[in-house]
Scaffold this motif. Structure first.
Motif, PDB file in Angstrom:
ATOM      1  N   UNK A 195       2.041   5.746  -3.941  1.00 32.85           N
ATOM      2  CA  UNK A 195       2.207   7.121  -3.469  1.00 32.85           C
ATOM      3  C   UNK A 195       2.060   8.101  -4.624  1.00 32.85           C
ATOM      4  N   UNK A 196       2.549   7.719  -5.813  1.00 29.98           N
ATOM      5  CA  UNK A 196       2.398   8.563  -6.993  1.00 29.98           C
ATOM      6  C   UNK A 196       0.938   8.898  -7.245  1.00 29.98           C
ATOM      7  N   UNK A 247       6.608  12.781   0.860  1.00 35.73           N
ATOM      8  CA  UNK A 247       5.880  13.295  -0.301  1.00 35.73           C
ATOM      9  C   UNK A 247       4.811  14.289   0.141  1.00 35.73           C
ATOM     10  N   UNK A 248       4.066  13.957   1.188  1.00 34.17           N
ATOM     11  CA  UNK A 248       3.006  14.844   1.656  1.00 34.17           C
ATOM     12  C   UNK A 248       3.578  16.177   2.121  1.00 34.17           C
ATOM     13  N   UNK A 295     -10.542  -0.075  -7.548  1.00 36.86           N
ATOM     14  CA  UNK A 295      -9.543   0.971  -7.740  1.00 36.86           C
ATOM     15  C   UNK A 295      -9.954   2.329  -7.243  1.00 36.86           C
ATOM     16  N   UNK A 296     -11.237   2.448  -6.779  1.00 43.50           N
ATOM     17  CA  UNK A 296     -11.690   3.749  -6.291  1.00 43.50           C
ATOM     18  C   UNK A 296     -11.625   3.837  -4.782  1.00 43.50           C
ATOM     19  N   UNK A 297     -11.208   2.785  -4.098  1.00 47.69           N
ATOM     20  CA  UNK A 297     -11.222   2.761  -2.634  1.00 47.69           C
ATOM     21  C   UNK A 297      -9.899   3.169  -2.018  1.00 47.69           C
ATOM     22  N   UNK A 298      -9.010   3.790  -2.826  1.00 47.61           N
ATOM     23  CA  UNK A 298      -7.760   4.262  -2.273  1.00 47.61           C
ATOM     24  C   UNK A 298      -6.958   3.137  -1.632  1.00 47.61           C
ATOM     25  N   UNK A 299      -6.320   3.499  -0.521  1.00 48.42           N
ATOM     26  CA  UNK A 299      -5.500   2.525   0.185  1.00 48.42           C
ATOM     27  C   UNK A 299      -6.330   1.345   0.690  1.00 48.42           C
ATOM     28  N   UNK A 309       0.825  -1.221   0.000  1.00 48.29           N
ATOM     29  CA  UNK A 309       0.000   0.000   0.000  1.00 48.29           C
ATOM     30  C   UNK A 309       0.850   1.258   0.000  1.00 48.29           C
ATOM     31  N   UNK A 310       2.133   1.122   0.385  1.00 50.23           N
ATOM     32  CA  UNK A 310       3.010   2.279   0.463  1.00 50.23           C
ATOM     33  C   UNK A 310       4.119   2.218  -0.577  1.00 50.23           C
TER      34      UNK A 310
END
Length: 454
Positions: free
Chosen positions: A109-110, A402-403, A223-227, A103-104
């Motif tokens: 992250x991109x 990144x954040x 693919x729409x549920x994020x992490x 997940x990371x």
């Protein structure tokens, strides 16, 4: 190496070092290095060892023999947060980490970079020239919403993201209070504070459960549920088993808990330091305008902003949010030529180590260029650990860097923040080292053509 053992001064019979800690917690912790490599500190009637020597800290963090678990303070919040990756240890920690690690990945992250930029722009869109903004609260709002959206993606609408972000401050307050509260009695009493904390945790878990149910019922596109989608698809590398709903909820709480308050606190201190050093602020802005300009941030930009990176490195040194990290000996083991008994509580303070003058000359000076003279890789192991080290190294480190880059760059190319007249900002030691408040005045940046960095 020769290792020194001693007891910290100021111990009071029956109270231990509680009085010294309460009188000046930050001063007490930063003073321990002068007293030895391993320093006994009595937390009430509970003796503990504070590790102050970087080589011994490195040993503590890189243990791979299951000699240590997370310690008593983590035990106190485990009933609230569950046994997610932050609290698990040994084989269970390794199993969970292997399931969560994808997940990371950089590719994931991109995908989150756009969310980071979008949230930052939305949350600063209402700023107007001359407004006085509580920057500490603004950074919490930004980072909490980034985490909510990257975790749950478009499975839930923006109102649900805001609901989740609104719950988090109370949840984190509960975790911090129960981490530092003496004994176990206070959290068991039917106090209004405890009822508020319990209600917030129930709300958070209910909200997470609703999102997972929506995904499982097929109301969310793949693919729409994020992490969350990555966690739902994760499988145990040995058994092939997926996480149960309870395990998923525990992981989401763990990841959210680990990544929200520390990032928010660090970003608040960042704008404070830039306001104190306007020449650094201008150089940060110039580099962002030269590399990124007015276009949207991309993952590649994170590696193309060397001065911004040094500023953030220095931020995570002199304004390290984490005050204390704990471990507990599961069985007897040698440490620094001595012997630690099973059950011993051990601690170290990243905040204190990062301000050690033997490691960082003039340690309170905010100086990004110190990393040119002495890169982090040349420091003794254990001297600079903004995200930990070893098997428990923070899995979200690259997400956090990144954040910070995106939030900083998005704000600084449009806004200048200056401390409000008469504002006196103080460090408040809690589970993280927060500012007591941070009122800042915002001014729009005059549009200009990018110029080359000096």
């Amino acid at each position: 190496m020769s290792v020194t053992y001693t007891t910290a001064p100021g111990r009071v019979p029956g109270l231990g070092h509680a009085v010294a800690l309460m009188r000046s917690p930050l001063g007490f912790l930063t003073s321990l290095r002068a007293h030895g490599d391993l320093v006994r500190v009595d937390l009430g009637t509970m003796p503990s060892l504070f590790v102050t020597s970087p080589p011994l800290i490195h040993t503590l963090l890189t243990d791979r023999k299951d000699l240590l678990d997370k310690g008593r303070f983590y035990d106190k919040v485990r009933p609230l947060t569950g046994n997610g990756v932050i609290h698990a240890y040994g084989a269970e920690h390794r199993r969970q980490q292997a399931m969560i690690k994808p997940s990371f990945h950089r590719d994931e992250i991109t995908r989150y970079i756009e969310v980071m930029r979008e949230v930052t722009e939305e949350k600063t869109a209402h700023w107007r020239a001359g407004d006085e903004i509580p920057v500490d609260k603004a950074m919490r709002d930004i980072t909490f919403n980034i985490l909510a959206r990257t975790m749950f993606g478009s499975v839930v609408d923006r109102a649900a993201h805001e609901e989740l972000a609104a719950i988090l401050p109370t949840v984190l307050e509960a975790i911090m209070w129960r981490t530092v509260s003496p004994g176990d009695l206070l959290e068991k009493l039917p106090l209004p504070m405890n009822r508020r904390f319990d209600a917030a945790f129930a709300q958070l878990r209910d909200a997470i459960s609703r999102v997972m149910l929506a995904y499982r019922r097929g109301t969310a596109e793949p693919g729409t549920a994020g992490m969350l989608s990555m966690l739902l698809e994760a499988r145990d590398p040995e058994t092939g088993r997926a996480m149960s709903d309870e395990e998923l909820c525990n992981q989401i709480v763990s990841v959210t808990m680990a990544g929200s308050e520390t990032a928010a606190t660090a970003m608040a201190w960042l704008f404070y330091e830039l306001a104190r050093h306007p020449e650094m602020e201008e150089r940060v802005r110039t580099e962002v305008l030269e590399v990124v300009g007015e276009r949207d941030f991309e993952m590649a930009d994170v590696g193309d902003l060397p001065y911004n990176r040094r500023v953030l490195q220095e931020l995570m040194r002199v304004r390290q949010p984490i005050l204390v990290i704990s471990r507990r000996a599961v069985r007897d083991f040698p440490l620094g030529g001595g012997h630690v008994k099973a059950g011993t509580e051990l601690f170290y303070s990243p905040y204190a180590v990062h301000r050690d003058p033997d490691l960082f000359p003039d340690p309170l000076r905010f100086d990004p260029n110190r990393w040119l003279d002495r890169p982090a890789a040349t420091l003794p192991k254990g001297a600079y650990t903004p995200f930990g080290a070893g098997p428990r190294h923070c899995i979200g480190e690259q997400f956090a860097w990144a954040m910070m880059h995106v939030v900083l760059g998005t704000i600084i190319r449009r806004w200048q923040l200056t401390l409000a007249d008469g504002a006196k900002v103080k460090e408040m030691p809690w589970a993280t080292v927060n500012p007591n408040h941070m009122p800042m005045t915002v001014s729009p940046v005059r549009r200009r053509e990018p110029v080359a960095c000096p």
